[in-house]
Design an enzyme around this catalytic site. Sequence first.
Site, PDB file in Angstrom:
ATOM      1  N   CYS A  35       0.649  19.814 -41.536  1.00 55.73           N
ATOM      2  CA  CYS A  35       0.324  18.427 -41.201  1.00 55.73           C
ATOM      3  C   CYS A  35       1.429  17.797 -40.345  1.00 55.73           C
ATOM      4  CB  CYS A  35       0.118  17.659 -42.514  1.00 55.73           C
ATOM      5  SG  CYS A  35       0.162  15.877 -42.376  1.00 55.73           S
ATOM      6  N   CYS A  38       2.845  14.443 -41.478  1.00 55.05           N
ATOM      7  CA  CYS A  38       3.663  14.654 -42.690  1.00 55.05           C
ATOM      8  C   CYS A  38       5.085  15.049 -42.292  1.00 55.05           C
ATOM      9  CB  CYS A  38       3.074  15.764 -43.565  1.00 55.05           C
ATOM     10  SG  CYS A  38       1.426  15.403 -44.184  1.00 55.05           S
TER      11      CYS A  38
END
Length: 112
Positions: A35, A38
């Site tokens: 991600c 993230c």
Amino acid sequence: MSMSEAVIEVTDGNFVEEVEQGEGLHMIDFWATWCGPCRMIAPVIEELSSEYEGQAKVCKLDVDTAQKTAAEFGIRSIPTLLIFKEGKVADQLIGAVPKQQIAEKLDASLSN
């Protein structure tokens, strides 16, 4: 990527013990290695874990390896930050939000 001592890795195995039975404030970063957003907020999470040391525990939970816990809290998009107070969800932030916004949520939860 080395994680600072202050950030705690939580899993399906230790989530209840670390967070739901934990006292005080916990912020959980639901994330995954693939991600991008993230990874963008990871340094912010580390900074906050140092800045809030002694006030809030900052934890990371990898949604790929802890699918049961992620599902339990209805995590659909990551990063999602959940703030727990005395073992219950008190607030949440979804997406790679600015550090200031996360700090404001933590401060609000601390003062309530």
